[in-house]
Design a protein around this motif. Structure first.
Motif, PDB file in Angstrom:
ATOM      1  N   SER A 172      -2.736   7.677  -5.793  1.00  0.00           N
ATOM      2  CA  SER A 172      -1.801   8.503  -5.008  1.00  0.00           C
ATOM      3  C   SER A 172      -2.371   9.733  -4.826  1.00  0.00           C
ATOM      4  O   SER A 172      -2.372  10.560  -3.612  1.00  0.00           O
ATOM      5  N   ARG A 173      -2.812  10.498  -5.890  1.00  0.00           N
ATOM      6  CA  ARG A 173      -3.530  11.902  -5.854  1.00  0.00           C
ATOM      7  C   ARG A 173      -4.728  11.931  -4.626  1.00  0.00           C
ATOM      8  O   ARG A 173      -4.927  12.866  -4.281  1.00  0.00           O
ATOM      9  N   LEU A 233      -5.459  10.052  -2.434  1.00  0.00           N
ATOM     10  CA  LEU A 233      -5.204   9.585  -1.288  1.00  0.00           C
ATOM     11  C   LEU A 233      -4.744  10.607  -0.411  1.00  0.00           C
ATOM     12  O   LEU A 233      -5.071  11.144   0.495  1.00  0.00           O
ATOM     13  N   ALA A 234      -3.625  11.406  -1.185  1.00  0.00           N
ATOM     14  CA  ALA A 234      -3.201  12.685  -0.767  1.00  0.00           C
ATOM     15  C   ALA A 234      -4.427  13.793  -0.534  1.00  0.00           C
ATOM     16  O   ALA A 234      -4.394  14.529   0.566  1.00  0.00           O
ATOM     17  N   SER A 235      -5.154  13.716  -1.362  1.00  0.00           N
ATOM     18  CA  SER A 235      -6.289  14.773  -1.362  1.00  0.00           C
ATOM     19  C   SER A 235      -7.478  14.459  -0.073  1.00  0.00           C
ATOM     20  O   SER A 235      -7.568  15.386   0.913  1.00  0.00           O
ATOM     21  N   LEU A 236      -7.430  13.038   0.154  1.00  0.00           N
ATOM     22  CA  LEU A 236      -8.391  12.780   1.165  1.00  0.00           C
ATOM     23  C   LEU A 236      -7.629  13.059   2.480  1.00  0.00           C
ATOM     24  O   LEU A 236      -8.193  13.448   3.719  1.00  0.00           O
ATOM     25  N   ALA A 237      -6.239  12.714   2.584  1.00  0.00           N
ATOM     26  CA  ALA A 237      -5.588  13.087   3.841  1.00  0.00           C
ATOM     27  C   ALA A 237      -5.469  14.625   4.141  1.00  0.00           C
ATOM     28  O   ALA A 237      -5.493  14.919   5.293  1.00  0.00           O
ATOM     29  N   GLU A 238      -5.230  15.416   3.058  1.00  0.00           N
ATOM     30  CA  GLU A 238      -5.445  16.853   3.340  1.00  0.00           C
ATOM     31  C   GLU A 238      -6.634  17.377   4.029  1.00  0.00           C
ATOM     32  O   GLU A 238      -6.732  18.317   4.520  1.00  0.00           O
ATOM     33  N   GLY A 239      -7.799  16.535   3.414  1.00  0.00           N
ATOM     34  CA  GLY A 239      -9.004  17.186   3.750  1.00  0.00           C
ATOM     35  C   GLY A 239      -9.503  16.537   5.253  1.00  0.00           C
ATOM     36  O   GLY A 239     -10.448  17.114   5.874  1.00  0.00           O
ATOM     37  N   VAL A 277      -2.010   9.697   6.659  1.00  0.00           N
ATOM     38  CA  VAL A 277      -2.336   9.422   5.436  1.00  0.00           C
ATOM     39  C   VAL A 277      -2.606   7.828   4.967  1.00  0.00           C
ATOM     40  O   VAL A 277      -3.738   7.596   4.543  1.00  0.00           O
ATOM     41  N   TRP A 278      -1.734   7.081   5.573  1.00  0.00           N
ATOM     42  CA  TRP A 278      -2.278   5.527   5.494  1.00  0.00           C
ATOM     43  C   TRP A 278      -3.682   5.333   6.109  1.00  0.00           C
ATOM     44  O   TRP A 278      -4.233   4.476   5.512  1.00  0.00           O
ATOM     45  N   SER A 279      -4.017   5.969   7.092  1.00  0.00           N
ATOM     46  CA  SER A 279      -5.412   5.795   7.643  1.00  0.00           C
ATOM     47  C   SER A 279      -6.441   6.039   6.656  1.00  0.00           C
ATOM     48  O   SER A 279      -7.707   5.689   7.063  1.00  0.00           O
ATOM     49  N   ARG A 280      -6.243   6.673   5.614  1.00  0.00           N
ATOM     50  CA  ARG A 280      -7.322   6.781   4.695  1.00  0.00           C
ATOM     51  C   ARG A 280      -7.280   5.970   3.432  1.00  0.00           C
ATOM     52  O   ARG A 280      -8.264   6.231   2.445  1.00  0.00           O
ATOM     53  N   ILE A 281      -6.681   4.732   3.224  1.00  0.00           N
ATOM     54  CA  ILE A 281      -6.497   3.930   2.151  1.00  0.00           C
ATOM     55  C   ILE A 281      -7.886   3.226   2.060  1.00  0.00           C
ATOM     56  O   ILE A 281      -8.680   3.000   3.189  1.00  0.00           O
ATOM     57  N   ASP A 282      -8.216   2.820   0.938  1.00  0.00           N
ATOM     58  CA  ASP A 282      -9.361   1.986   0.631  1.00  0.00           C
ATOM     59  C   ASP A 282      -8.946   0.763  -0.061  1.00  0.00           C
ATOM     60  O   ASP A 282      -7.918   0.498  -0.811  1.00  0.00           O
ATOM     61  N   GLU A 283     -10.061  -0.139  -0.652  1.00  0.00           N
ATOM     62  CA  GLU A 283      -9.589  -1.034  -1.376  1.00  0.00           C
ATOM     63  C   GLU A 283      -9.228  -1.013  -2.767  1.00  0.00           C
ATOM     64  O   GLU A 283      -8.381  -1.522  -3.212  1.00  0.00           O
ATOM     65  N   TYR A 293       0.811  -1.333  -0.025  1.00  0.00           N
ATOM     66  CA  TYR A 293       0.033  -0.051  -0.128  1.00  0.00           C
ATOM     67  C   TYR A 293       0.737   1.284  -0.228  1.00  0.00           C
ATOM     68  O   TYR A 293       0.440   2.124  -0.478  1.00  0.00           O
ATOM     69  N   GLN A 294       2.204   1.114   0.287  1.00  0.00           N
ATOM     70  CA  GLN A 294       2.766   2.273   0.649  1.00  0.00           C
ATOM     71  C   GLN A 294       3.510   2.814  -0.886  1.00  0.00           C
ATOM     72  O   GLN A 294       3.999   4.201  -0.889  1.00  0.00           O
ATOM     73  N   TRP A 295       3.181   2.133  -1.905  1.00  0.00           N
ATOM     74  CA  TRP A 295       3.492   2.522  -3.143  1.00  0.00           C
ATOM     75  C   TRP A 295       2.895   4.142  -3.330  1.00  0.00           C
ATOM     76  O   TRP A 295       3.273   4.884  -4.023  1.00  0.00           O
ATOM     77  N   LEU A 296       1.654   4.222  -2.708  1.00  0.00           N
ATOM     78  CA  LEU A 296       0.949   5.517  -3.111  1.00  0.00           C
ATOM     79  C   LEU A 296       1.571   6.732  -2.110  1.00  0.00           C
ATOM     80  O   LEU A 296       1.072   7.836  -2.285  1.00  0.00           O
ATOM     81  N   THR A 297       2.403   6.396  -1.335  1.00  0.00           N
ATOM     82  CA  THR A 297       3.259   7.374  -0.278  1.00  0.00           C
ATOM     83  C   THR A 297       4.672   7.746  -0.438  1.00  0.00           C
ATOM     84  O   THR A 297       5.395   7.809   0.613  1.00  0.00           O
ATOM     85  N   ARG A 298       5.097   7.254  -1.657  1.00  0.00           N
ATOM     86  CA  ARG A 298       6.571   7.403  -1.967  1.00  0.00           C
ATOM     87  C   ARG A 298       7.134   8.749  -1.832  1.00  0.00           C
ATOM     88  O   ARG A 298       6.341   9.684  -2.278  1.00  0.00           O
TER      89      ARG A 298
END
Length: 469
Positions: free
Chosen positions: A459-460, A462-468, A108-114, A85-90
């Motif tokens: 990845s984008r 996820l970053a948007s969800l984490a920022e929100g 950030v990781w706590s916002r991941i989904d399937e 899953y960490q591929w999205l947060t390199r």
């Protein structure tokens, strides 16, 4: 080696054969047998013969014959530790140690989904497979509420790419309110974690000789999991007959944490909770003393060594040469790509050798030991050394044909040194279970450009969800 089951067939028709000859062969068997030139014959999903010179004459049902001149064939690489899953947060928290890195990334990781996990798993696997990995383990331990079937997403991705997969169902039950690092909504109760882990084993685990999928039990780490969950996870794994995996002795801070909370160091703590044994492997094991190494050797506990990740987070250098001398099973791991952005295992062959020579001198590790770590050592750590990790008749046909006559390698006479010390060698052919997954450096089971495009989009997102928030 115990006799393996016969290759699949109807009893009257021989399976199709692939013949590779005129190549250098590094078998990584118990004697490090090598042939130059040599051959490998694959029948169905098994290795039928390996030896010097050309393949035997008169073989029936040869559907493909490969001239391996200028190439080296080895067992497929085995990755023992990852977090897909960490591929999205390199590329984040670039100058942080482990705890600062975790503090920055858990929100950030706590916002991941399937969907994110499936996309990240495809990208992580694609990068490894393109570089010679044929068996991959993953440690997934972040299960935010309402995020979907995250383990199933990884399993689906591995099936799509055709890689042999050892997913481990992780868990955490120490959230922020209990002094842990992850948000409370990203952890589970012990009962929830154990029930979900047992369901994953019952649904997906295949213990057969040629299994493409074996599930393990993997609470995250001593500082994110309660002692009760550690104990019960070990009991569950042994009741189900599956392997156990966790992070161990990664940093000095972890050692201090264990001594303050449990009154003992990490290895003694693991032993007190049932977490040493020949069905256990741990990632990292950087900060271990002689007594710790002896305990791992005595119990057969394995180590997934991740040199690039340890360097990226300044965790230290594991005592791998000492472990090998003591008889500890050791394999290599990429680790999550938020702490090893390359995402490749074949580069770890070289990095492991260089790191250990810096720490222990010019004889600390040689090129053949490094290749063994990435192949047979990894298979042993995952409990699959009887089936893969070396080129021997009866074993599964997981192998890689590396091109070593090009610009980057042609003046290195020793083919194993060319692979380990030279630049990343192109993969001419990679077989998993006898089936091609890479040809001429490109995936044949998926489109790399599509995978890259989808990973960037997720990845984008996820970053948007984490920022929100």
């Amino acid at each position: 080696m115990a006799a393996a089951p016969s290759p699949p067939g109807d009893g009257t028709t021989a399976p199709p054969r692939t013949v590779i000859e005129n190549c250098a062969v590094a078998t990584v068997d118990a004697h490090d047998t090598e042939h130059a030139p040599g051959h490998v014959v694959v029948a169905g999903n098994r290795i039928e013969s390996v030896g010097p010179g050309p393949a035997p004459t008169g073989l029936a049902h040869v559907t493909r014959r490969i001239d391996g001149t200028g190439h080296l064939v080895t067992p497929g690489l085995v990755n023992t530790h990852h977090h897909f899953y960490q591929w999205l947060t390199r590329g984040l928290a670039q100058d942080a140690n482990l705890f600062d890195w975790l503090t920055a990334l858990y929100p950030v990781w706590s916002r991941i989904d399937e969907r994110m996990v499936h996309t990240a798993a495809r990208a992580s696997l694609a990068m490894m497979v393109r570089g010679g990995v044929t068996t991959a383990a993953d440690h997934h331990y972040v299960f935010p509420r309402g995020s979907g079937d995250l383990l199933g997403a990884e399993i689906r991705a591995a099936r799509e790419l055709g890689v042999r997969f050892s997913p481990t169902r992780g868990s955490m039950d120490r959230g922020e309110s209990d002094g842990g690092l992850p948000p409370d909504f990203a952890v589970e109760s012990p009962d929830q974690a154990l029930a979900a882990t047992e369901e994953a084993i019952d649904t997906h685990h295949d213990p057969s000789f040629d299994s493409m999928l074996r599930v393990g039990v993997a609470p995250c780490s001593p500082f994110s999991v309660s002692t009760e969950l550690m104990r019960q996870s070990a009991e569950l794994a042994r009741r189900k007959g599956v392997r156990l995996h966790t992070h161990g002795s990664e940093t000095v801070e972890e050692e201090q944490f264990c001594k303050e909370l449990f009154g003992m160091g990490p290895t003694d703590y693991f032993e007190s909770t049932g977490w040493l044994g020949d069905d256990v492997w741990m990632a990292h094991c950087v900060h271990m003393n002689d007594t710790d190494i002896e305990a791992f050797a005595r119990t057969g506990t394995g180590v997934g060594h991740c040199p690039s990740s340890n360097a990226r987070l300044a965790a230290g250098t594991a005592r791998v040469p000492d472990m090998l001398r003591a008889g500890v099973p050791v394999g290599l791991g990429v680790d999550g790509t938020a702490s090893n952005e390359s995402g490749e295992l074949h580069t770890e062959l070289r990095n492991a050798l260089l790191v250990h020579r810096l720490a222990g001198g010019e004889k600390a590790l040689n090129v053949r030991q490094s290749l063994r770590l990435g192949t047979h050592g990894g298979a042993r750590v995952l409990g699959r050394a009887a089936e893969t990790g070396s080129l021997e008749p009866g074993k599964l046909a997981d192998l890689v044909l590396w091109r070593i006559d090009g610009l980057g390698h042609s003046t290195i006479a020793d083919p194993v040194a060319a692979l380990v010390l030279g630049p990343p060698a192109p993969v001419a052919l990679s077989l998993v279970n006898g089936r091609p997954v890479v040809e001429d450096g490109r995936l044949v089971t998926a489109d790399e450009d599509t995978i890259a495009r989808e990973a960037r989009a997720e990845s984008r997102r996820l970053a948007s969800l984490a920022e929100g928030g």
